[in-house]
Design an enzyme around this catalytic site. Structure first.
Site, PDB file in Angstrom:
ATOM      1  N   ARG A 118     -18.768 -20.239   3.395  1.00 24.76           N
ATOM      2  CA  ARG A 118     -18.139 -21.563   3.319  1.00 24.76           C
ATOM      3  C   ARG A 118     -16.700 -21.444   3.827  1.00 24.76           C
ATOM      4  O   ARG A 118     -15.754 -21.733   3.106  1.00 24.76           O
ATOM      5  CB  ARG A 118     -18.172 -22.079   1.872  1.00 24.76           C
ATOM      6  CG  ARG A 118     -19.523 -21.964   1.169  1.00 24.76           C
ATOM      7  CD  ARG A 118     -20.594 -22.821   1.766  1.00 24.76           C
ATOM      8  NE  ARG A 118     -20.419 -24.234   1.503  1.00 24.76           N
ATOM      9  CZ  ARG A 118     -20.761 -24.838   0.384  1.00 24.76           C
ATOM     10  NH1 ARG A 118     -21.293 -24.144  -0.596  1.00 24.76           N
ATOM     11  NH2 ARG A 118     -20.601 -26.129   0.249  1.00 24.76           N
ATOM     12  N   GLN A 123     -17.528 -24.096   9.278  1.00 18.27           N
ATOM     13  CA  GLN A 123     -17.653 -25.469   8.767  1.00 18.27           C
ATOM     14  C   GLN A 123     -18.695 -26.294   9.537  1.00 18.27           C
ATOM     15  O   GLN A 123     -19.422 -27.079   8.951  1.00 18.27           O
ATOM     16  CB  GLN A 123     -16.294 -26.161   8.856  1.00 18.27           C
ATOM     17  CG  GLN A 123     -15.977 -26.970   7.642  1.00 18.27           C
ATOM     18  CD  GLN A 123     -14.488 -27.258   7.527  1.00 18.27           C
ATOM     19  OE1 GLN A 123     -13.710 -26.919   8.411  1.00 18.27           O
ATOM     20  NE2 GLN A 123     -14.106 -27.886   6.447  1.00 18.27           N
ATOM     21  N   ASP A 126     -22.169 -25.761   8.141  1.00 23.08           N
ATOM     22  CA  ASP A 126     -22.284 -25.767   6.682  1.00 23.08           C
ATOM     23  C   ASP A 126     -23.281 -26.821   6.199  1.00 23.08           C
ATOM     24  O   ASP A 126     -22.926 -27.932   5.818  1.00 23.08           O
ATOM     25  CB  ASP A 126     -20.883 -26.008   6.090  1.00 23.08           C
ATOM     26  CG  ASP A 126     -20.847 -25.829   4.587  1.00 23.08           C
ATOM     27  OD1 ASP A 126     -21.936 -25.708   3.985  1.00 23.08           O
ATOM     28  OD2 ASP A 126     -19.746 -25.822   4.026  1.00 23.08           O
ATOM     29  N   SER A 129     -22.878 -28.187   2.576  1.00 23.43           N
ATOM     30  CA  SER A 129     -21.922 -29.289   2.398  1.00 23.43           C
ATOM     31  C   SER A 129     -22.499 -30.610   2.899  1.00 23.43           C
ATOM     32  O   SER A 129     -22.368 -31.641   2.241  1.00 23.43           O
ATOM     33  CB  SER A 129     -20.613 -28.999   3.135  1.00 23.43           C
ATOM     34  OG  SER A 129     -19.884 -28.026   2.441  1.00 23.43           O
ATOM     35  N   TYR A 224     -16.396 -20.334  -4.700  1.00 20.76           N
ATOM     36  CA  TYR A 224     -17.370 -20.777  -5.696  1.00 20.76           C
ATOM     37  C   TYR A 224     -16.829 -20.594  -7.113  1.00 20.76           C
ATOM     38  O   TYR A 224     -15.956 -19.748  -7.348  1.00 20.76           O
ATOM     39  CB  TYR A 224     -18.674 -19.975  -5.568  1.00 20.76           C
ATOM     40  CG  TYR A 224     -19.501 -20.393  -4.378  1.00 20.76           C
ATOM     41  CD1 TYR A 224     -20.242 -21.563  -4.398  1.00 20.76           C
ATOM     42  CD2 TYR A 224     -19.526 -19.616  -3.228  1.00 20.76           C
ATOM     43  CE1 TYR A 224     -20.990 -21.957  -3.306  1.00 20.76           C
ATOM     44  CE2 TYR A 224     -20.274 -20.002  -2.126  1.00 20.76           C
ATOM     45  CZ  TYR A 224     -21.008 -21.170  -2.174  1.00 20.76           C
ATOM     46  OH  TYR A 224     -21.747 -21.559  -1.089  1.00 20.76           O
TER      47      TYR A 224
HETATM   48  P1  NAD Z   1     -21.334 -25.763  -6.076  1.00 19.67           P
HETATM   49  O1  NAD Z   1     -22.451 -26.668  -5.668  1.00 19.67           O
HETATM   50  O2  NAD Z   1     -21.571 -24.294  -6.150  1.00 19.67           O
HETATM   51  O3  NAD Z   1     -20.783 -26.258  -7.512  1.00 19.67           O
HETATM   52  C1  NAD Z   1     -20.395 -27.613  -7.701  1.00 19.67           C
HETATM   53  C2  NAD Z   1     -19.120 -27.681  -8.496  1.00 19.67           C
HETATM   54  O4  NAD Z   1     -19.388 -27.314  -9.854  1.00 19.67           O
HETATM   55  C3  NAD Z   1     -18.012 -26.737  -8.015  1.00 19.67           C
HETATM   56  O5  NAD Z   1     -16.868 -27.495  -7.705  1.00 19.67           O
HETATM   57  C4  NAD Z   1     -17.786 -25.824  -9.213  1.00 19.67           C
HETATM   58  O6  NAD Z   1     -16.424 -25.424  -9.341  1.00 19.67           O
HETATM   59  C5  NAD Z   1     -18.222 -26.701 -10.357  1.00 19.67           C
HETATM   60  N1  NAD Z   1     -18.512 -26.014 -11.631  1.00 19.67           N
HETATM   61  C6  NAD Z   1     -19.128 -24.833 -11.854  1.00 19.67           C
HETATM   62  N2  NAD Z   1     -19.183 -24.553 -13.185  1.00 19.67           N
HETATM   63  C7  NAD Z   1     -18.587 -25.604 -13.817  1.00 19.67           C
HETATM   64  C8  NAD Z   1     -18.335 -25.922 -15.173  1.00 19.67           C
HETATM   65  N3  NAD Z   1     -18.662 -25.118 -16.178  1.00 19.67           N
HETATM   66  N4  NAD Z   1     -17.697 -27.096 -15.437  1.00 19.67           N
HETATM   67  C9  NAD Z   1     -17.313 -27.942 -14.457  1.00 19.67           C
HETATM   68  N5  NAD Z   1     -17.529 -27.692 -13.146  1.00 19.67           N
HETATM   69  C10 NAD Z   1     -18.158 -26.542 -12.829  1.00 19.67           C
HETATM   70  O7  NAD Z   1     -20.044 -26.000  -5.184  1.00 19.67           O
HETATM   71  P2  NAD Z   1     -19.911 -26.594  -3.713  1.00 19.67           P
HETATM   72  O8  NAD Z   1     -19.735 -28.037  -3.782  1.00 19.67           O
HETATM   73  O9  NAD Z   1     -21.011 -26.044  -2.892  1.00 19.67           O
HETATM   74  O10 NAD Z   1     -18.538 -25.968  -3.249  1.00 19.67           O
HETATM   75  C11 NAD Z   1     -18.291 -24.588  -3.440  1.00 19.67           C
HETATM   76  C12 NAD Z   1     -16.935 -24.229  -2.962  1.00 19.67           C
HETATM   77  O11 NAD Z   1     -16.909 -24.121  -1.560  1.00 19.67           O
HETATM   78  C13 NAD Z   1     -15.852 -25.217  -3.310  1.00 19.67           C
HETATM   79  O12 NAD Z   1     -14.712 -24.482  -3.657  1.00 19.67           O
HETATM   80  C14 NAD Z   1     -15.609 -25.965  -2.050  1.00 19.67           C
HETATM   81  O13 NAD Z   1     -14.318 -26.512  -1.973  1.00 19.67           O
HETATM   82  C15 NAD Z   1     -15.799 -24.842  -1.060  1.00 19.67           C
HETATM   83  N6  NAD Z   1     -16.124 -25.320   0.261  1.00 19.67           N
HETATM   84  C16 NAD Z   1     -15.372 -24.878   1.326  1.00 19.67           C
HETATM   85  C17 NAD Z   1     -15.677 -25.318   2.597  1.00 19.67           C
HETATM   86  C18 NAD Z   1     -14.893 -24.866   3.779  1.00 19.67           C
HETATM   87  O14 NAD Z   1     -13.803 -24.410   3.658  1.00 19.67           O
HETATM   88  N7  NAD Z   1     -15.477 -24.988   4.924  1.00 19.67           N
HETATM   89  C19 NAD Z   1     -16.727 -26.166   2.808  1.00 19.67           C
HETATM   90  C20 NAD Z   1     -17.477 -26.592   1.705  1.00 19.67           C
HETATM   91  C21 NAD Z   1     -17.171 -26.140   0.442  1.00 19.67           C
END
Ligand code: NAD
Length: 361
Positions: A118, A123, A126, A129, A224
């Protein structure tokens, strides 16, 4: 090289749409399409370029060198494949722990699209996302369709109606899209996350961030979330209960990679929610964030409707297929050159996605 595009079962999306094939045209590349693969996403066989061959599933499985699908093939189909094939799909090796050894035993080469890092560089590939964003949007639409209440505040000659209260648990990609959608529809939104970075993102969308002190974070977790202590989760469940009791809609998206989803909404919390409230649990397939969630089912408990669905992206099949296809094309351009597979293990994206044969760290 022949690239085969397979029809999904139990999912209306298709991995590669006609425009995707046009973008991939290279000398030496031929495309085979399982007949009807795009039909449920509104792409007929005739919409694909004339150069593509429309074949039966058995023919595609037999003739293609590279097989593309969204969901992995069944165990039986994998066993029937010749050993020199390459597969591209969402294998979810973090949750399906036996899949890597199974593919390796069959001497199949496989790229798992959910293993693409990620990072900013990746991006454009992805898929997680793209699909999570659709799921967040559709979760709000489903909830709005199910709740007996309006989302926006209404001032009418017959009286005023207060806006709906929406609570979003987990403010990652799906959660942020759910917040934005619910705000656009006029709801009052609160959100929780364990990652500190989520706070500013939640606030910038006009929602209130509910803070629980002492969340664990790991800078090496690739962005994550990491597993939280039992003490933190207990305090978080108490805070969630307070917010959920006054909410009309709770959308849960909290996931921890490779682990069961954290239980944030207990049965006791559901019992304290208002009759007619709705919970949409996007973490249903990994155990659910609500204790009462049943995966792929909608149930009613304590007069609260609980929708357990982790594949809501499939309910917007046309646009989901276009975005999936765009991400996939960008990845395929990385591993196909001049009509042949070129696997550069120095490339972090390629190395991360290649799950079979297993790579040493
Ligand atoms: P995910 O589907 O793994 O999890 C969803 C959300 O649940 C996350 O924000 C996580 O912090 C949260 N979570 C986990 N345990 C929790 C708890 N006990 N209570 C409350 N919330 C909780 O996450 P995602 O949406 O796939 O994103 C994962 C990471 O990747 C994020 O940090 C996101 O910003 C990052 N990301 C980066 C890029 C990039 O830079 N290209 C693109 C997409 C996502």
């Amino acid at each position: 090289m022949q690239i085969g595009i397979l029809k999904e079962s139990g999912d209306r999306r298709v991995a590669l749409v006609p425009k995707g094939i046009e973008k991939l045209q290279q000398d030496g590349l031929q495309f085979l399409l399982e007949s009807g693969a795009g039909a449920t996403a509104n792409f007929s066989d005739a919409d694909y370029p004339d150069t593509i061959q429309i074949l039966s599933r058995a023919e595609v499985l037999q003739q293609a060198d590279l097989l593309i699908s969204i969901h992995p093939l069944s165990e039986q189909e994998l066993k029937g494949l010749a050993a020199d094939k390459t597969l591209v799909a969402l294998f979810e090796p973090y949750n399906q722990t036996e899949v890597v050894s199974q593919l390796a035993a069959l001497q199949l080469q496989a790229f798992s699209l959910d293993m693409i890092p990620r990072t900013t560089l990746a991006q454009s590939m992805d898929i997680l996302s793209s699909m999570a964003s659709i799921a967040g949007y559709k979760a709000v639409l489903l909830a709005a369709n199910t709740t007996p209440r309006y989302f926006p505040m209404m001032i009418t000659a017959a009286g005023s109606v207060k806006p709906a209260q929406v609570l979003v648990l987990g403010a990652g990609v799906a959660g942020l899209q759910a917040i934005a959608t619910a705000k656009r529809m006029g709801a009052v939104v609160e959100a929780f996350d364990v990652r500190a970075a989520a706070k500013e993102e939640v606030k910038s969308l006009g929602a209130k961030f509910v803070e629980v002190e002492g969340a664990a974070e790991d800078q090496d977790a690739g962005g994550y979330a990491v597993e939280q202590s039992e003490d933190f989760l207990r305090r978080q469940r108490e805070a969630v209960q307070q917010s959920a009791a006054k909410s009309d809609v709770v959308i849960t998206t909290a996931q921890v990679r490779g682990r069961k989803a954290p239980t944030l909404v207990t049965a006791d919390t559901v019992a304290k929610m208002k009759p007619g409230s709705v919970i949409v649990d996007l973490a249903a397939s990994t155990g659910g964030n609500c204790e009462l969630t049943e995966n792929n089912k909608t149930i009613v408990a304590h007069e609260v409707t609980i929708i357990g669905d982790s594949n809501l992206a499939a309910s917007l099949p046309q646009d989901a297929s276009v975005l999936f296809s765009n991400n996939l094309v960008n990845f395929l351009k990385l591993i196909i050159q001049e009509g042949e597979l070129v696997i550069d293990l120095e490339n972090e994206i390629v190395k991360s996605a290649l799950i079979s044969p297993p790579q040493s760290a």
